[in-house]
Structures are given as C-alpha cells and as structure tokens.
Design a protein around this motif. Structure first.
Motif, PDB file in Angstrom:
ATOM      1  N   GLU A 178      -1.936  12.585  -0.257  1.00 49.04           N
ATOM      2  CA  GLU A 178      -1.446  11.922  -1.459  1.00 49.04           C
ATOM      3  C   GLU A 178      -0.036  12.300  -1.850  1.00 49.04           C
ATOM      4  O   GLU A 178       0.374  12.061  -2.980  1.00 49.04           O
ATOM      5  CB  GLU A 178      -2.365  12.195  -2.657  1.00 49.04           C
ATOM      6  CG  GLU A 178      -3.837  12.126  -2.305  1.00 49.04           C
ATOM      7  CD  GLU A 178      -4.603  11.181  -3.177  1.00 49.04           C
ATOM      8  OE1 GLU A 178      -4.394  11.222  -4.400  1.00 49.04           O
ATOM      9  OE2 GLU A 178      -5.395  10.395  -2.635  1.00 49.04           O
ATOM     10  N   MET A 209       8.846   5.942  -4.210  1.00 45.27           N
ATOM     11  CA  MET A 209       9.221   7.350  -4.272  1.00 45.27           C
ATOM     12  C   MET A 209       9.211   7.888  -5.699  1.00 45.27           C
ATOM     13  O   MET A 209       8.873   9.040  -5.949  1.00 45.27           O
ATOM     14  CB  MET A 209      10.628   7.530  -3.693  1.00 45.27           C
ATOM     15  CG  MET A 209      10.633   7.647  -2.200  1.00 45.27           C
ATOM     16  SD  MET A 209       9.780   9.124  -1.670  1.00 45.27           S
ATOM     17  CE  MET A 209       8.846   8.501  -0.294  1.00 45.27           C
ATOM     18  N   ASP A 267      -5.186  -0.508   2.314  1.00 44.25           N
ATOM     19  CA  ASP A 267      -5.448  -1.417   3.452  1.00 44.25           C
ATOM     20  C   ASP A 267      -4.938  -0.796   4.755  1.00 44.25           C
ATOM     21  O   ASP A 267      -3.749  -0.738   5.026  1.00 44.25           O
ATOM     22  CB  ASP A 267      -4.825  -2.784   3.214  1.00 44.25           C
ATOM     23  CG  ASP A 267      -3.342  -2.709   2.923  1.00 44.25           C
ATOM     24  OD1 ASP A 267      -2.690  -3.747   2.945  1.00 44.25           O
ATOM     25  OD2 ASP A 267      -2.835  -1.581   2.680  1.00 44.25           O
ATOM     26  N   GLY A 326       0.805  -1.219   0.000  1.00 43.44           N
ATOM     27  CA  GLY A 326       0.000   0.000   0.000  1.00 43.44           C
ATOM     28  C   GLY A 326       0.836   1.266   0.000  1.00 43.44           C
ATOM     29  O   GLY A 326       0.304   2.361   0.015  1.00 43.44           O
ATOM     30  N   PRO A 366       4.203  12.304  -0.238  1.00 41.09           N
ATOM     31  CA  PRO A 366       4.985  11.770   0.882  1.00 41.09           C
ATOM     32  C   PRO A 366       5.078  12.756   2.036  1.00 41.09           C
ATOM     33  O   PRO A 366       5.060  13.970   1.854  1.00 41.09           O
ATOM     34  CB  PRO A 366       6.357  11.526   0.259  1.00 41.09           C
ATOM     35  CG  PRO A 366       6.128  11.434  -1.200  1.00 41.09           C
ATOM     36  CD  PRO A 366       4.988  12.351  -1.480  1.00 41.09           C
ATOM     37  N   SER A 380       4.015   4.007   7.990  1.00 45.93           N
ATOM     38  CA  SER A 380       4.664   2.891   8.678  1.00 45.93           C
ATOM     39  C   SER A 380       5.488   3.422   9.833  1.00 45.93           C
ATOM     40  O   SER A 380       6.354   4.275   9.669  1.00 45.93           O
ATOM     41  CB  SER A 380       5.565   2.140   7.697  1.00 45.93           C
ATOM     42  OG  SER A 380       6.513   1.385   8.398  1.00 45.93           O
ATOM     43  N   LEU A 420       8.569   9.922   3.224  1.00 48.72           N
ATOM     44  CA  LEU A 420       7.980   8.584   3.368  1.00 48.72           C
ATOM     45  C   LEU A 420       6.628   8.544   2.679  1.00 48.72           C
ATOM     46  O   LEU A 420       5.773   9.415   2.890  1.00 48.72           O
ATOM     47  CB  LEU A 420       7.812   8.238   4.857  1.00 48.72           C
ATOM     48  CG  LEU A 420       7.190   6.877   5.153  1.00 48.72           C
ATOM     49  CD1 LEU A 420       8.056   5.742   4.624  1.00 48.72           C
ATOM     50  CD2 LEU A 420       6.960   6.719   6.651  1.00 48.72           C
ATOM     51  N   ALA A 421       6.469   7.521   1.867  1.00 52.23           N
ATOM     52  CA  ALA A 421       5.196   7.368   1.158  1.00 52.23           C
ATOM     53  C   ALA A 421       4.106   6.959   2.132  1.00 52.23           C
ATOM     54  O   ALA A 421       4.325   6.112   2.990  1.00 52.23           O
ATOM     55  CB  ALA A 421       5.335   6.301   0.070  1.00 52.23           C
ATOM     56  N   PRO A 422       2.924   7.567   2.028  1.00 53.87           N
ATOM     57  CA  PRO A 422       1.829   7.181   2.918  1.00 53.87           C
ATOM     58  C   PRO A 422       1.276   5.817   2.547  1.00 53.87           C
ATOM     59  O   PRO A 422       1.423   5.350   1.425  1.00 53.87           O
ATOM     60  CB  PRO A 422       0.793   8.281   2.683  1.00 53.87           C
ATOM     61  CG  PRO A 422       1.064   8.768   1.301  1.00 53.87           C
ATOM     62  CD  PRO A 422       2.540   8.628   1.083  1.00 53.87           C
ATOM     63  N   LYS A 423       0.651   5.201   3.528  1.00 53.11           N
ATOM     64  CA  LYS A 423      -0.015   3.918   3.255  1.00 53.11           C
ATOM     65  C   LYS A 423      -1.392   4.215   2.692  1.00 53.11           C
ATOM     66  O   LYS A 423      -2.174   4.953   3.287  1.00 53.11           O
ATOM     67  CB  LYS A 423      -0.145   3.107   4.540  1.00 53.11           C
ATOM     68  CG  LYS A 423       1.138   2.423   4.938  1.00 53.11           C
ATOM     69  CD  LYS A 423       0.868   1.360   5.998  1.00 53.11           C
ATOM     70  CE  LYS A 423       2.098   0.509   6.194  1.00 53.11           C
ATOM     71  NZ  LYS A 423       1.832  -0.576   7.143  1.00 53.11           N
ATOM     72  N   ILE A 424      -1.669   3.603   1.565  1.00 49.98           N
ATOM     73  CA  ILE A 424      -2.962   3.838   0.933  1.00 49.98           C
ATOM     74  C   ILE A 424      -3.690   2.509   0.874  1.00 49.98           C
ATOM     75  O   ILE A 424      -3.084   1.461   0.656  1.00 49.98           O
ATOM     76  CB  ILE A 424      -2.779   4.417  -0.492  1.00 49.98           C
ATOM     77  CG1 ILE A 424      -2.044   5.756  -0.413  1.00 49.98           C
ATOM     78  CG2 ILE A 424      -4.122   4.594  -1.186  1.00 49.98           C
ATOM     79  CD1 ILE A 424      -1.486   6.223  -1.713  1.00 49.98           C
TER      80      ILE A 424
END
Lengths: 465, 259
Positions: B232, A457, B257, A453, B234, B208, B251-255
């Motif tokens: 939407e 980057m 689940d 999910g 990081p 995370s 850091l990429a967000p959790k999308i």
C-alpha cells in the motif's frame, strides 16, 4: 362635392352645444399667445344645409365617441383626417377677410367674428374632410344582441333600438328629434335595409337580420370594387397577393415604381382616407399606406400616372416609356400564372368586403358576416380560391427553388468557414507541435499508459508546507 | 549566483536522459547543499526525486536558493554536445532567465558554451517521509532492466512478490504468462552481481511495466539498483550516483483490477 374652407369660428358656431371657446381675438400688432384650441380646417359638403351639426356618436367598429357631421337633409358624414406624416411637419397659413363667405356653412357666422379672426398660423396641418357615411353603420351596434340567435330576436320598435345606445351616445337621441323627424325617418329607412320589418298598427317594428346585412355590405363592396381600389390598397391587397412568382429566372429585383398618382378619383380618396381617420386601432400596414399616400398627394412634383393594371404595376417601371417597357418586361419576366380579370375583380370584392367589415362593422359581427359571405349564392369565390391555392403551390415551389439557391450561397459561406476552420486547425497543430517539441517520446508514450487503479502520488506523499 | 563544476560530466547527461522520458519540464532546485529535483509525470502516478550533493561538484557555489526551470528536452539537446571527458560547468544568476552551460575539454583546449532559456514552472513539492520498507532488494541494475523489458513483451503490468524464498516478477498477458524469480546470490569476486533480499514480511504488489521500463533508463547511472516494497505504498527504485547522490523513482502500485 364642393371644396369649402371653414374656419374654427364656423365650426364652433355650428356646434350648438359647444362649450369650448373659439379663437382668441387680439390686436394685430401684438403677438398673441398660442391658442389652446387652434382653428381646424374642414372641408364640408356643399349640399349640407345650415342645420348640419357636428355631433359625437359611437364609432360602429370601436365603440368610441367619434365626431360626425349630421345634416337632417342630406344625411350623415364622417370626418377623415388628412395629415402629413410626423416626419415631414407642415403648417396651415389661414387668412380670412371680413367679407368672406366661405361657403354655405359660413352663412350663419357673424361677420364681426370673421373680421376679428384675422390671420392664423396653425402648426397642425390637419385637414378634415367630411365624406358621406351610411347611417346604417352608426345604428348597427344598437341592433346586435350577441347572445340571441336570429330566430329568437324579437321585433321591437325603432325607439327601443335607439334606446339601447342612448347612454353611450346621447347625441344620437338629440339628433333623432331634428328636422321634424327627418333624421329619424332616415335612420328608420336604413334600419329597414338590414331588418325584417312588420307593420304593427301605425308603427313598424324591426328585427335584425344578418342575411340582410350581408347583402347590404356585399352590395357596398360590389360598388367599391367596380373600379380599382385606392392605389395603396390595390397594390397591397390585390396586386401583391395575386402576383405569381417568376419562375425560370434566377433573381429579379422588383423596384416598385415611385411615381405618384397626383389625381385620384374622389371615391378612392374617400375610402383611403377614411381608413386613416376611422380609428387608431387599424393595422399598422394600412395606416402607413394611408399616410404614405397622403404625402404623395401633397407632394407637388407628380410623375406620370401609372395605370393600376395588375400586370404592369408588378413589373418594374423605370423609364417614362411606360407602355413599351412594361410590355417588354412582361414578356421577359412572364410569371407562372396570371390572374384573370375575374379573379382580380373577385379579389377586389373580397378585399372591399373585408375592408368594410373591419372599418364599420362591430367586431362581434365580422366573423359571422364572413361566414355568411361564403355561403352567398350570388357570389362565387371559387375561381379566386382555386387561383390562390394554385398560387400558393407555385410560391412553395419557388421558395423551394430559392432555398436550393440558398444552399449555394451557404456553401460559399461554408467555404469561408472551412478556411477559417482550417486556419484554426493549423494554428492549433502548430501550437501542439511546439508543445510536443518540448515533450520527449517517452513522455508521450507514458500518456498512453493505462493508469487505472493507480493512486496519485499526492495520496501517498503530503504536500510540503 | 550558482556556479557548479562537475568533473564527471556524464552523470548529468545520464540523469537528464533518465528523467526526460518521465517528465517534460521541471525545476532544478539549487541550494548550498546541492542540486535537487522532484517532479511527477503527467498522470501523477510516478515521482522522480534526484539529489546531486554539493560534494559531487568541484567547486560548488550557491549563495542562495535558485530554481532553474528547465525543459528537459531542450537540456538534452544541449547535453548532446557533451563529450565523454568534458568538464561541465553550470552557471546562473540569482534570478536567472537563462542557464549557462560550459563544456571544457580536458584534453584539447576547447570550450563550448551554451545558454539555455529557463522557464517559470509552478510545481508542487511533496514531502517524502523516510519509510521502513517490508522488502528491500538490491540487484544489478542491468538485471532489473532485462526482467522489466522481457516481461513487458508479455503484459503491461507485473506483480512483484517478495517472500523468504526470493523475489518473483510475474506477469500474465494475452499470449500467456511468465515469471522471473531471483534468490539471494553472493558472488565474492564480482560483488556487483549480488542479489540481496532483506525481508521483514512478505509483499506482493502489481505495477505498470511501462513505468518500470521507463525507470530503467537510469540504468547507466549505476551498476546497482535498490528496489523497496511495502504494501500500500509506492514502490521505490533507487539508483545511487557518486557518493550519496541519488536518483529515486516512486511508482504507485496498481490496486483492484488485476487483469
């Protein structure tokens, strides 16, 4: 049978309709060019009369034109080619003097021709031996009408029978008129052996009978199997198939003795060689056997002749003390079962029958003949069949035992493989270790993080150009 | 060639310590404006960007662009020999195969010299645009670290929710759930304890915690941490080093689940 040497000159003289030119006559002192029809060497039967001719007839098995020697008095002869294997080339040195009378057949030859013939070297070291053949086989193809059942066959005269192969082998028609019909009578007599005959007026008519053919072939096979078959055949088809595996012994190196039998019974030679010459379409095995035996015959240094008893032939014989050694070895390596004399003779009979079928009987008849053979009341193959089934069972067991042994061998291989694998593993671990040395604990920990999910980057930030 | 002398040598150590748990190998890109670093973690979901400006060094000299491919674990080993008041000098050739690191004791006459082997690292460089974030929170870095480690005990991910009421870190795990809410806080005497929340629109994103905790290893660098959020995009966690030098984490967000 007398051994007679006949030159090409004689040969050509005998061929009444031969159009081929004979030998080249040249001065003694100039080297003659190689002849395109070099002389061939024949061994002809002494009893064959002067009227004997070489004719082309259809081979009974393969339906290809094949040369036969036909004598109106003494019957038909087939030629057996004896040649050294290609690997050991040989030549004939031929010398004839003018006064030589090389046997009965040479009498017709003019002496001038002989004188001019002189000496010769021929590169093809072939020897053609004429051996008697039952003319029955030669007329057999004329009798068969594969479509018709035996009951529906009609009685026809011998003329009609012979007519049927007239186109393919015109020589047959020719020889039927020879010797005031003696050849014809001979053929008709043989025809009677495999046909039901009915007298119709002054002429008899014939109807082919498979049962009679079986009886006839079987009697021939019987005669053949009364004594041991030719050595190569005996070994390959009688001894080996009946040989039981030696149980209770780990490994047995069977070194088949290479001593050659220098003298073979004439009958054996005949049979063996006929298999060589009969046609090209023979099983390669038997062909190799035949040529092998030929080379062994021509080799001069002949060792002790080996008795072709089944038991001793199978066991390794290395020393000259054949009897004692084989006895001792037979004692030590006792096979699980030993073929009785009855079984051996039955096997011989069967092989002989099959050999005759595969050499002289048209292919269309063979299966029929073999089916009829098993139905023959006078021959009971049951002991042989029982023995063979028992043998197969034993062989199965032996194979199973050996495959168990093979496991052991494989294990050992596996050990090597295992070591190899361990080595590989170790190397890989080392490499991993080295890699890990440059990897901090935190990096390792992060590898375990579930990043499902989470976008990469590069999805957010574009590459710099 | 490169020659850079850093009086606050511990900055270098702290920076390397903060990055080494995220990245294994990376290039230090040296040019006349300073030493920069950009690298992603193995999963490519997080990115670290560092800039040590030339002003941080005294003196700083870099004639042409040099990429120093360094294994951070190895660099850490060398930097372990660094003592608190040491001056550190980095030296490298134009096309270097090793980096010379010298530690000079400011008090004692001791010079330690190390040569670190370099490596060729093929790294892609991402262009990071200047972004107007919907929410920017500036708070004590120790506070942020404590929140992250506390919540990590509960769950593996945290939802950061910025509203006009404040900023809420909440998580739900197997044993239960937990939340920490911070409001705007002004402390005139101890400014470093202030919590400033600037908000243009409410934001709620999930991240995370393992990664966040990892980022918090940069906490010794600075009292303050700036957290920037927008839907939407990081998350940005920024630690300011001396002057305008910085260490930033993305850091990429959790999308999807959110379990």
């Amino acid at each position: 049978m007398a051994r007679t040497r006949a030159s090409k000159g004689n040969d050509a003289a005998k061929k009444g309709d031969s159009s081929t030119t004979t030998s080249t006559s040249k001065s003694k002192y100039t080297l003659s060019p190689p002849s395109n029809s070099p002389p061939k060497i024949f061994i002809l039967p002494k009893k064959a009369t002067n009227e004997a001719r070489i004719v082309s007839l259809l081979h009974p098995r393969y339906a290809t034109p094949t040369r036969y020697l036909v004598c109106p008095e003494t019957g038909f002869y087939e030629f057996t080619r004896i040649a050294a294997p290609k690997s050991t080339p040989r030549s004939w040195l031929i010398q004839t003097n003018g006064h030589e009378t090389s046997g009965v057949d040479a009498e017709t030859t003019s002496s001038e021709r002989d004188a001019s013939f002189g000496t010769y070297v021929t590169s093809g070291a072939e020897l053609f031996v004429a051996t008697p053949i039952d003319p029955l086989f030669l007329i057999l193809p004329t009798l068969i009408d594969p479509d018709a059942k035996s009951e529906k066959r009609r009685y026809v005269s011998s003329d009609d029978h012979f007519d049927r192969i007239q186109e393919e082998s015109p020589h047959l028609w020719e020889i039927l008129r020879w010797g005031e019909g003696r050849v014809r009578r001979l053929l008709e007599a043989r025809l009677g052996a495999v046909c039901d005959t009915v007298e119709a007026g002054d002429e008899s008519v014939f109807r082919f009978s498979e049962d009679k053919l079986v009886t006839e072939v079987l009697s021939k096979a019987r005669r053949m199997s009364t004594q041991p078959l030719p050595r190569s055949m005996e070994e390959k088809f009688v001894v080996k198939p009946l040989e039981a595996p030696v149980l209770g012994l780990k490994r047995q190196v069977i070194t088949t003795t290479t001593t050659t039998t220098s003298t073979e019974a004439p009958a054996e030679t005949t049979q063996d060689d006929s298999s060589n010459s009969a046609s090209a379409n023979r099983t390669p095995g038997s062909k190799a056997e035949a040529s092998e035996s030929q080379s062994s015959v021509s080799s001069t240094g002949s060792g002790t002749s080996l008795t072709s008893e089944a038991s001793t032939a199978a066991t390794p014989v290395t020393s000259s003390d054949v009897e004692a050694d084989s006895a001792a070895l037979a004692e030590a390596l006792r096979p699980a079962i030993v073929a009785s004399a009855e079984v051996i003779s039955l096997q011989r009979l069967r092989i002989a029958f099959n050999f005759l079928c595969s050499s002289y009987v048209p292919a269309s008849l063979v299966t029929l003949l073999q089916a009829k053979l098993s139905a023959q009341p006078e021959v009971n193959f049951a002991p042989l069949d029982n023995y063979i089934s028992e043998l197969n069972r034993l062989k199965h067991e032996a194979a199973a035992a050996r495959s168990a042994g093979d496991f052991a061998r494989k294990r050992m291989l596996d050990d090597e493989e295992l070591a190899e694998r361990a080595e590989k593993k170790r190397k890989k671990e080392e490499e991993d270790k080295r890699k890990k040395a440059g990897e901090s604990r935190g990096v390792r920990e992060l590898k375990k993080v579930n990043t499902a999910g989470m976008k990469k980057m590069s999805d957010f930030f574009k590459k710099k150009t | 060639m490169l020659e850079a002398r850093l009086s606050q040598s511990m900055v270098l150590k702290k920076v390397v310590d903060a990055i080494k748990d995220l990245v294994q190998d990376c290039n230090f890109d040296c040019n006349d404006s300073g030493i920069a670093l950009q690298a992603m973690d193995n999963s490519h979901v997080a990115l670290v960007s560092m800039l040590l400006k030339a002003e941080s060094f005294e003196p700083y000299r870099c004639d042409r662009n040099i990429a120093l491919g360094v294994n951070l674990t190895s660099l850490t080993k060398v930097l372990r020999a660094l003592q608190n008041d040491d001056l550190v000098t980095l030296k490298a050739e134009d096309a270097p195969d090793s980096l010379n690191i010298t530690f000079e004791s400011s008090t004692a006459d001791r010079i330690s010299e190390y040569d670190l082997k370099l490596m060729d690292i093929d790294q892609e460089h991402l262009g990071i645009p200047d972004t107007e974030y919907a929410a920017t929170v500036t708070m004590p870095s120790s506070e942020f670290k404590r929140i992250c480690t506390d919540l990590q005990a509960m769950s593996e991910s945290v939802t950061i929710e910025a509203t006009k009421d404040g900023i809420k870190f909440s998580c739900a795990g197997d044993i239960g759930n937990g939340a920490v809410t911070l409001r705007n806080y002004q402390n005139v005497e101890k400014e470093h304890l202030n919590v400033d929340i600037e908000l243009t629109e409410p934001v709620s994103l999930t991240f995370s915690l393992k990664y966040l905790v990892n980022f918090c290893k940069a906490q010794p660098l600075s009292d303050r941490v700036k957290i920037c959020l927008s839907n939407e995009v990081p998350l940005l966690v920024e630690y300011l080093i001396t002057g305008t030098s910085f260490l930033r984490f993305y850091l990429a967000p959790k999308i999807g689940d959110e379990e």
